[in-house]
Motif scaffolding. Sequence first.
Motif, short mmCIF file in Angstrom:
data_model
loop_
_atom_site.label_atom_id
_atom_site.label_comp_id
_atom_site.label_asym_id
_atom_site.label_seq_id
_atom_site.Cartn_x
_atom_site.Cartn_y
_atom_site.Cartn_z
N GLY A 115 0.80 -1.23 0.00
CA GLY A 115 0.00 0.00 0.00
C GLY A 115 0.82 1.27 0.00
O GLY A 115 0.37 2.32 0.47
N GLY A 116 2.04 1.20 -0.56
CA GLY A 116 2.86 2.41 -0.66
C GLY A 116 3.51 2.83 0.64
O GLY A 116 3.92 3.99 0.77
N GLN A 117 3.62 1.93 1.63
CA GLN A 117 4.27 2.28 2.90
C GLN A 117 5.78 2.18 2.73
O GLN A 117 6.41 1.22 3.13
CB GLN A 117 3.81 1.34 4.01
N GLY A 118 6.38 3.18 2.13
CA GLY A 118 7.83 3.24 1.97
C GLY A 118 8.30 2.57 0.69
O GLY A 118 7.52 1.99 -0.07
N GLN A 119 9.62 2.70 0.47
CA GLN A 119 10.25 2.14 -0.72
C GLN A 119 11.56 1.49 -0.30
O GLN A 119 12.19 1.89 0.68
CB GLN A 119 10.55 3.22 -1.77
N ILE A 120 11.98 0.50 -1.05
CA ILE A 120 13.27 -0.17 -0.84
C ILE A 120 14.05 -0.08 -2.14
O ILE A 120 13.58 -0.52 -3.19
CB ILE A 120 13.08 -1.63 -0.40
N TYR A 121 15.23 0.55 -2.07
CA TYR A 121 16.06 0.79 -3.25
C TYR A 121 17.35 -0.03 -3.14
O TYR A 121 17.85 -0.27 -2.03
CB TYR A 121 16.44 2.27 -3.36
N TYR A 122 17.91 -0.40 -4.29
CA TYR A 122 19.17 -1.14 -4.26
C TYR A 122 19.87 -1.01 -5.61
O TYR A 122 19.24 -0.83 -6.65
CB TYR A 122 18.95 -2.62 -3.91
N ARG A 123 21.19 -1.10 -5.58
CA ARG A 123 21.99 -1.04 -6.81
C ARG A 123 23.41 -1.52 -6.50
O ARG A 123 23.83 -1.53 -5.34
CB ARG A 123 22.05 0.37 -7.38
N VAL A 124 24.13 -1.93 -7.53
CA VAL A 124 25.57 -2.12 -7.45
C VAL A 124 26.20 -1.02 -8.29
O VAL A 124 25.72 -0.70 -9.38
CB VAL A 124 25.98 -3.52 -7.96
N THR A 125 27.25 -0.37 -7.77
CA THR A 125 27.76 0.84 -8.41
C THR A 125 29.28 0.85 -8.40
O THR A 125 29.92 0.21 -7.56
CB THR A 125 27.22 2.09 -7.69
N GLU A 126 29.84 1.58 -9.35
CA GLU A 126 31.27 1.86 -9.41
C GLU A 126 31.52 3.36 -9.38
O GLU A 126 32.58 3.83 -9.76
CB GLU A 126 31.88 1.27 -10.69
N THR A 127 30.53 4.14 -8.94
CA THR A 127 30.65 5.59 -8.94
C THR A 127 31.80 6.02 -8.02
O THR A 127 31.86 5.63 -6.86
CB THR A 127 29.33 6.22 -8.47
N PRO A 128 32.72 6.85 -8.51
CA PRO A 128 33.89 7.22 -7.70
C PRO A 128 33.53 7.84 -6.37
O PRO A 128 34.17 7.55 -5.35
CB PRO A 128 34.64 8.21 -8.61
N SER A 129 32.51 8.73 -6.33
CA SER A 129 32.21 9.39 -5.06
C SER A 129 31.76 8.38 -4.01
O SER A 129 32.11 8.50 -2.83
CB SER A 129 31.13 10.46 -5.28
N VAL A 130 30.99 7.38 -4.41
CA VAL A 130 30.55 6.35 -3.46
C VAL A 130 31.75 5.52 -2.99
O VAL A 130 31.94 5.28 -1.79
CB VAL A 130 29.47 5.47 -4.10
#
Length: 1501
Positions: free
Chosen positions: A110-125
């Motif tokens: 019912g739209g109670q929040g979101q869960i995000y995920y990724r694998v990254t090579e971004t230099p700042s991260v």
Amino acid sequence: MERGAMLAVCVLCWSCGVCVVTAIQRAEMFPYGTLSGDLVLAEGDDETSKVLSLPKPLYFYDSQFSQLYVATNGIVSAQDLPMEKQYVDDGFPTDFPVVAPFLADIDTSGGQGQIYYRVTETPSVLNRVAQEVHRGFPDAKFTPTHAVVATWENVAAYEEPTRTIGPSNKVNTFQAVVGYDETDSYVLFLYPEGGLNFFGTRPKESYNVEIELPARVGFSRGEVTYLYFSRTEGPHYSVTSDEQSVKNLYQVGNTGIPGVWLFHTGSRYSFENIVPASIGGLLATVPPGGRGLSLDTTTPEYAEFEYSDNTFDPDNQEEDDYPLTGGDPEFQPAPAGGEHSESLQPASPDAPSSPSEDSGRQVSYGNEDVPLTSEPRYGSEPAQRQYAPPYSPEAVPEGGAQHSPEQHPQVPLEVVDVYPPPRNEPRLSPGGHVVSVDEDDVDFDTGVIQYTTENKETCARFQQQCSQNAICSDYATGFCCHCRPGFYGNGRHCLPEGAPQRVSGKVKGTVTVGSTPVELNNIDLHAYIVVGDGRAYTAISEVPEPVGWALMPLAPIGELFGWLFALELPNSQAGFKITGAEFTRRADVVFYPGNQRLTMTQTGRGLDDHNHLTVDTVLSGQVPFMPPGAEVVMDPFKEIYQYYPSVATSTSVREFSVVSAERGSESFSFQLKQNITYRDCRHDNRAAAAETLQITMERVFVMYVKEERILRYAITNKISPVGVESTGPELVNPCYAGNHDCDTTAQCIPLEGQAFQCQCATGYRGDGRNCYDVDECAESLTSCGAHAQCVNLPGSHRCQCQSGYEFGFDGHTCVDIDECSTSPCHISARCINGLGSFQCQCQPGFYGDGFYCSQQQGQTVRPKTQCEQHRDSLQSGFEEGGRTKLGAFIPQCDSEGRYRTLQCHGSTGHCWCVDSRGQERTGTRTPSGTPPRDCDKPDEPERPKTHCEHHRDSVQTTSPEGYPIVGAFIPECDANGQYRSQQCHGSTGYCWCVDSRGQERPGTRTQPDSIPTDCDKPDEPEHPKTHCEHHREQYRLPSPEGYPIVGAFIPQCDANGQYRSQQCHGSTGYCWCVDSRGQERPGTKTPPGTPSVDCDRPDEPERPKTHCEHHRDSVQTTSPEGYPIVGAFVPQCDANGQYRSQQCHGSTGHCWCVDSRGQERPGTKTPPGTPRRDCDRPVPVGPTQRPDSVCERWRASLMEHYGGKPEPQQYMPQCDPDGQFRPVQCYGETTYCWCVDQDGREVSGTRSHDVVKPACLPSVAPPTVRPLPRPNVTPPPNTDVTLLYAQGQKIGALPLNGTRLDATRSKTLLTLHGSIVVGLAYDCKENRVYWTDLSARTINRASMTPGAEPEILINTNLVSPEGLAVDVKRRLMFWVDSNPDVIETANLDGSGRRTLFEADLVNPRAIIVVSSTGTLFWTDWNREAPKIESSTVDGQNRKVVVSDGIGLPNALTYDSSAGLVCWADAGTKRLECVSPDGSGRRVIHPSLNTRSGMVYYRDHF
């Protein structure tokens, strides 16, 4: 400190000069959200993400993992998760690998929040992860290469529906970041201020008992192998123990920053358990300028970086919001009067090199003093170590003040004992016993094992991944492909610059129009893009009428092609230069006001043989209804694309009008969100591309043609930096405005002001306003090697191997096809492979042509001709009843065995003439119903196409419907094929005069509606520039400074502007003759220092080149200096152009005899220095020639299994020259080797990972004659009961001694090299074994008698055949196919095949049949609703037997004594049984190892 003392103590001190402790803010978490490239987990109570494949594996504890899953319930796992009830309410340890920032029963429904995920090579991260790790572990040498970021934002606890009315107002936000390199992994847990508002959840089955379980935070390795054949609990580590410790998560931390927790979680080397960071001391509030200690940058490939106080908004910020800076914050002196007044100044040479050197120092943040009171630690802690209570006296560092407990909140940091508890064997329920068959009990041979090495990818090994129009460059971390000058793309795919591009593909899916679903079943999509002005035309054919009108607003289908090949304004680049031809575009469209939603996925699958881009489109969802006959009007608009590593995204809102007779004009809109993912190469450290670009769609035209059922989109696209206007009141260069008059196959090159230059695209010639295709094949401008032929394409060409050859490992060299590997000969014949062909010879004692052999010797007959062999080879595939396969062409031979001059196809009715070799004579084919050609009549001399006709035909590229390309100029030729003196552009209306070569005569161009020039009137005395003069000027002034390019050839023209008959290269000294068009006359080139040819002497009539001469000329590719390639074999032709009967290699000295087609005659090759064969004598075939050995057949099978391109680490059998297994076998190019016996079986105990290979002795002498190798059956030993099992590439037999396994007597029943055997069944009536082959996609059987061979029963329309069952009573077999999700049946010989079920199946796995009752049972691995179902054998009375309390039902069997259906569940780990009607369910074994197969025998499983 003692071993049991606290490793780190976090003390809160309320004293003057120190501010209140607060957690990090949300803005200081790692960037997250869709704009950061995150994927979003589906809403729900127990959701698991799709597999997140890692670019490189990570170490968790001491094990390697290549994929991760993110789950709703606050965890990240390295394997797919079971149902939540198996773990969510339990403490550590878990059965599977877990990283748990907040393990609790979370619900996002019912739209109670979101869960995000990724694998990254971004230099700042990566830089931020490195900063945290080096602050928490100062001695660590860690440079992260990848990071996984998982964020739970505003998620709520699960609430029973009866206990709550609306969404919970208590929501949590937290984050887990996994950073890793080749050897180590570290995990950060982040809990922002105000991010934790609930601290535990109620069990779902707590009924009315008020109980709340605190969230679990920590790590668990999961089950590990114990004593080879059992599994036990692995190590685990807990951060929290009760509700108070959960509340402390955002108030304290182990990094010196409240709410930030850091742990060393894995290593390639020795690793016992999790190691927490150990920065103790005061946890202070962050000063406005930044947070924490700033170190020098720790990742050499990234710039230095500071924490920023910028607020991050996931809706409008990018992942790189942390600025990359080059400075360090200064450390200010502490105020006087403090306990330690000495300041820490990194700029001072006397400053300590690390905080551990002086634990009493203070670090000053503005006016706040932060004493570093505990010594940082790093290293593996003893596994049994326990942390002391937070306020025990021994927890205070030496020399530090002791504080009373009242002043500080609790800071529990718990480590649980990692050693596993004593193993308790599970008790069996009454009525059954479990016998476990493990791989170590039996000598299972798994066949092909994947073995990986950490070798850097280099051009030497992977250059074939680059385009043939690209160069490969090696860098420190890998290789990259770069397109050559004149081409563009991402290096893996390169296209000629300036040439128009074509796209083809399929469209499928289900689109609901209003409330009516319409199926699109692989209908055709074609697109044509004029790159010179950014026009993209898209046509989708066979679109049903209801959806055709409704899809008109969906112009984004064609916008993809506009973005890929948009007209580029300065400082921008079109999408194809970034993505190449392989990408995935996902777009979500929401229509307003009806709120209909449509998902569109477009996948680029590469370039086809014609250099056309292939894109497949899948549509799914709902679109608004459009009245039939309506028009859709879309205004021009702009869209901003944001670019990240490997992904581009955009979001926009479009408005459109619908005009219909019924409703008049109505306004609508839709929102488009899209991302385009692609493969990026970062090894070259090139400057980052623009982060945002703007695409302007100036003209959008959509139309549905009801009569033709064609949906069309036409869009003009320009790409530029954001804010740049492509048009305006000021004058814009025609190249950027798109209103130039360059040819559609030309580039417009902007010059100063309004000036521009037209230059034909790569692979085309002309003056830029009129360009025609260059035939690289006819002009010998190709790089095709031996045994390859050139195929001309618009703007380019491709090389294809001749018949009997295929591309080798490098993708460029043609190698011989071993036809014998497919066993084309008779069973009593042997096959002899040759270059480009093969021969079949009957074995001694048999007679025939090799395709059919018998023991009866007939009358002496002449040897079969080529035509007869051709005919008989095609007729060898007889079906039962003697009928040939439908649709096959069978050549017709005359009484002499020669090809009949007229050949006709019995199925299609087409007829054509052939030459003496059976090759079709060009232009003689006639369709069915028309009179065939008189093939005995000599061909009339056909005049070759003229220059004008070639030009016209190359431009007349038609659309899928057969119309010329809109806007293209098509030259007009007269009856003799010459250019008409006046040419006009049908679209623009411009007209001009041309000379005999089609070149425009200067000053003759007139605008539309004006009087054209009289082109028959002779020119004024000043003649226009000739072709030669244009050619010469083109090379004289190519550089901006006006100087010719050094080494370039400049043609020489005579006084009349015509090409001089002799041309010479000023740099190389070569000379040659040319014709009137400047084309080189073959055979006239002479090297420097030799007499040149008399070019004024007319050519003798030139006969067409023979096969040998074409072969010779294609091989004689010269180097830049004009010499043939060193080491290449060049065939020798006689004076008539035929192959000399004897051929010799100039470099190696080998000689051999060839037939009239240049094919080597077997057995005639002689090495250098030995007498040569007399090639004019026929060569008898020697009796020592042998068929392929088992080793060679296995090698060929695996080569086919690997698609012809095995990876360096993949296993390929190594055979000696005699075909025997080499005694030492290794995985590819690795040092992982072992010894084998004469049958290729591994010798136990010989495996070695060392550089020095094991010393293995040959076990067999080279034989002279071998029997024909085939996969024969070796029956099991004579025992009462034998257990058949399948594993990898073999089927084995395991005798039973009563109910005990007799492993010492196990035998291999059948070895099937290159196969993957999954399903297995036995027919006791005919003593046959049946199996499914996942690799070959076949269903097979074999008799269990000595020497029996396998036979293929079904080999069509199978994708993933798995479970298999045989009904002995009804003589039927049943199987499941888990890819199309169907259950099928057929007779035991493969006939009578039909589909039983294809609906309401998600992932069918196991299947059994109970012959006595005629009942089928099968399992379905539907993660949302797993189940076990049944039906009758004819597909009637389908019903669900079990659907509650099961996870992943895998193995399935039938207890015939009790009449029960039993299954092993890989999710619940239980073995259970139930009556066929679903009653009487009971657990037989509560804790199983996962099993993929199971049988019941005498009260045992």
